[in-house]
Design a protein around this motif. Sequence first.
Motif, short mmCIF file in Angstrom:
data_model
loop_
_atom_site.label_atom_id
_atom_site.label_comp_id
_atom_site.label_asym_id
_atom_site.label_seq_id
_atom_site.Cartn_x
_atom_site.Cartn_y
_atom_site.Cartn_z
N GLU A 192 32.34 -12.04 23.26
CA GLU A 192 31.65 -11.65 22.03
C GLU A 192 31.72 -12.80 21.04
OE1 GLU A 192 32.03 -8.16 18.62
OE2 GLU A 192 33.78 -9.07 19.51
N HIS A 217 30.89 -13.13 14.47
CA HIS A 217 29.75 -12.83 13.61
C HIS A 217 29.37 -14.07 12.81
CE1 HIS A 217 27.40 -11.01 10.39
NE2 HIS A 217 27.17 -10.04 11.25
N LEU A 266 28.84 -14.68 9.86
CA LEU A 266 29.60 -14.93 8.64
C LEU A 266 30.93 -15.61 8.90
CD1 LEU A 266 29.33 -11.73 6.42
CD2 LEU A 266 28.67 -14.05 5.81
N TYR A 267 31.48 -15.42 10.11
CA TYR A 267 32.82 -15.91 10.37
C TYR A 267 32.83 -17.26 11.08
CZ TYR A 267 34.55 -11.44 8.87
OH TYR A 267 34.86 -10.35 8.12
N TRP A 311 28.10 -21.47 0.70
CA TRP A 311 28.34 -22.05 -0.64
C TRP A 311 27.05 -22.53 -1.26
CZ3 TRP A 311 32.28 -21.42 -3.74
CH2 TRP A 311 33.53 -21.12 -3.21
N GLN A 323 25.03 -19.67 -2.53
CA GLN A 323 25.61 -19.15 -3.76
C GLN A 323 25.23 -20.02 -4.96
OE1 GLN A 323 29.87 -18.70 -3.60
NE2 GLN A 323 29.87 -17.20 -5.24
N ILE A 324 25.35 -21.33 -4.80
CA ILE A 324 25.07 -22.22 -5.93
C ILE A 324 23.58 -22.20 -6.28
CG2 ILE A 324 25.03 -24.67 -6.59
CD1 ILE A 324 27.78 -24.83 -5.06
N ILE A 378 21.64 -19.61 -6.03
CA ILE A 378 21.44 -18.37 -6.79
C ILE A 378 21.89 -18.57 -8.24
CG2 ILE A 378 22.17 -15.98 -7.05
CD1 ILE A 378 22.31 -15.82 -4.00
#
Lengths: 561, 99
Positions: free
Chosen positions: B16, B19, B21-22, B31, B34-35, B37
């Motif tokens: 598996e 994910h 995100l990980y 990052w 985020q910046i 946004i």
Amino acid sequence: MSEFMISPGLILVLGAMLIPVLNGGLRALLLMSLPALTLVAVWMLPADASLQVAFLDYTLEPIRSSVEGRLFATVFSIMAFVGGLYAYRQASTAELTAAFIYAGSAIGVTFAGDLLTLFIFWEIMALGSTVVIWSAGTPSAYRAGMRYLIVHLLGGVILMTGIVAYALDTGSLEFTSMQADSLGTWLILTGFLVNAGAPPLSAWIADAYPEASPSGMVFLSAFTTKTAVFALLVGFPGADILIPIGLYMVFYGIIYALLENDMRRILAYSIVNQVGFMVAAIGIGTEMALNGAAAHAFAHIIYKGLLLMSAGSVLLMTGKRKCTDLGGLFQSMPVTAINGIVGALAISAFPFTSGFVTKSLETSAAANEGMLIVWLLLLAASAGVFLHAGIKFPWFVFFQKDSGLRPPDPPANLRYAMWIFSFLCIAIGLLPNTLYAILPYPVDYQPYTPDHLVTQFQVLLFAGFAFFVMLKLMRRTLTISLDFDWFYRKFFKEIGGEFTLQSSVAREAREQQAVALLNQLIDRLYRHHGPQGILARAWPTGSMVLWVAVLLGLSLVLYYL
Amino acid sequence: MKTSTEDTQDHSDQSERKHWLYRKENLPKLWIIQIVILLLVLLPEFFIHHHLYFEEQGFVLDGSFGFYGWYGFITCAGMVALAKILGIFLKRKDTYYDE
């Protein structure tokens, strides 16, 4: 009024008595229909309804309609309905019964027209909520429930003393707007504040609530503190002292939640934080601020219930409650995660959620009154809410590291309950006028201005940025944080233990001294009267004859002289 | 209620993939998103004139560029730092009260 009236709260209180005798589908029907009936009764009650009863020299008013009361009773009924849906499969009979009595008595408070009626329902709430905590059935829940009960009985005694003093002062028991200017009113205010989680006794919320069952804490989060908000709203609007108390609660909640590792304790501290906003707004006391406090309480009950349902689902499915053990759950519990995030966005007052359209009434009220410091603190606190509840809770439970746990989403009734509350969070956010229309005062406020939207996004997103920048500083540790309850859980306990120890040592020393004295006495008696004692010895005949001869000789000599 | 980790933990599935995100390589992307946004929400600063609530008291800081952004950031950083400092005195092992 002469026509028959029943206090809407009694429908739940009396109906709850049937819960233990019904099972299966009938019980589910009862759990759904009681809150629905209550809601109908709340709205059927005429706006000027009043039931007055003479009692001794006083007039009691067990039922009095008010706009504030109707608002709080409405959200309490909704909470009982959705909470019942969430709880009915897995909660114990005792918990369900107690929770409904608890909810009903909270509604009873909102219709109380006099202080005695208020007090009676107030105390039933304390008992009902204690049983809800105990229903978790663990030893730690038993002890936490006991501490909770003691705090609330103390608050009850203070409140009752205040009511007696107030009645003697004024000759009336009417529950109306008061000024904190006499012993009686100060004590009443203190009694209300104990239930609101005000300092110094704030610790009872984070101590007791997280020990309840997953569904138990959902019920607990809604009623006690918000009933106190209602009582303050009606009893002490504009009391200046409430502003610093509220601000303290706001920051207390943030700081302690930031330090906390237990996911439901984070949310418990967040209750104090949110109630702090309401208490401060009541202290500001303008119509807009009071509207804000009432609306915020309404929205808060729903999104806090939602957050705790999400956390409760995680607890139910994993048996774990510490952030250090959790993480990565979004992969296998998407429904729980999505609903948790909706609740987190709502509590953070993200645009298009219920928090945005209600909390902004409070901050705007501070701004309109020119209270610069209060406004700056409330703005910082709004950012802090996103930090400690809005991001911290979902991040550490559903994301952060992958804990490897892959539990499924909870059973259907829990999922439906969460969806209903998520729907309400967003519906109130999109259609604020529906809520504004039932607030105590007319609302002249438009939350959706470009200025407000932009500033709110800026505050929240930069607060979120701060969270991720400082994530290393917030590494979870297996710790709790000391609070005022340290005094009654440790300090006085240690002192009591030390006293027991010292006094038992002293008693032992006294006892040994007494025994030694007694032994000494017995020894002496033995020495003189024992078998070898001088006074008990058997004397030989010869020595007696000798002594008689000596005595006779002496008397002869004396006679001769 | 499931309490044992064996029920829920999935040891076997080595295949598996982690994910999205990980995965380590995605961290810089997160990052950057985020910046971006953050820059986007600062954009309206050029068009919008903020309402000044406290002009009469001589306080106009809330009209400065990106006030709500930097104020939110600084106060949050301050609260985290304050919590960290108080934690030195307040934190105890979570078995502290256990009897």
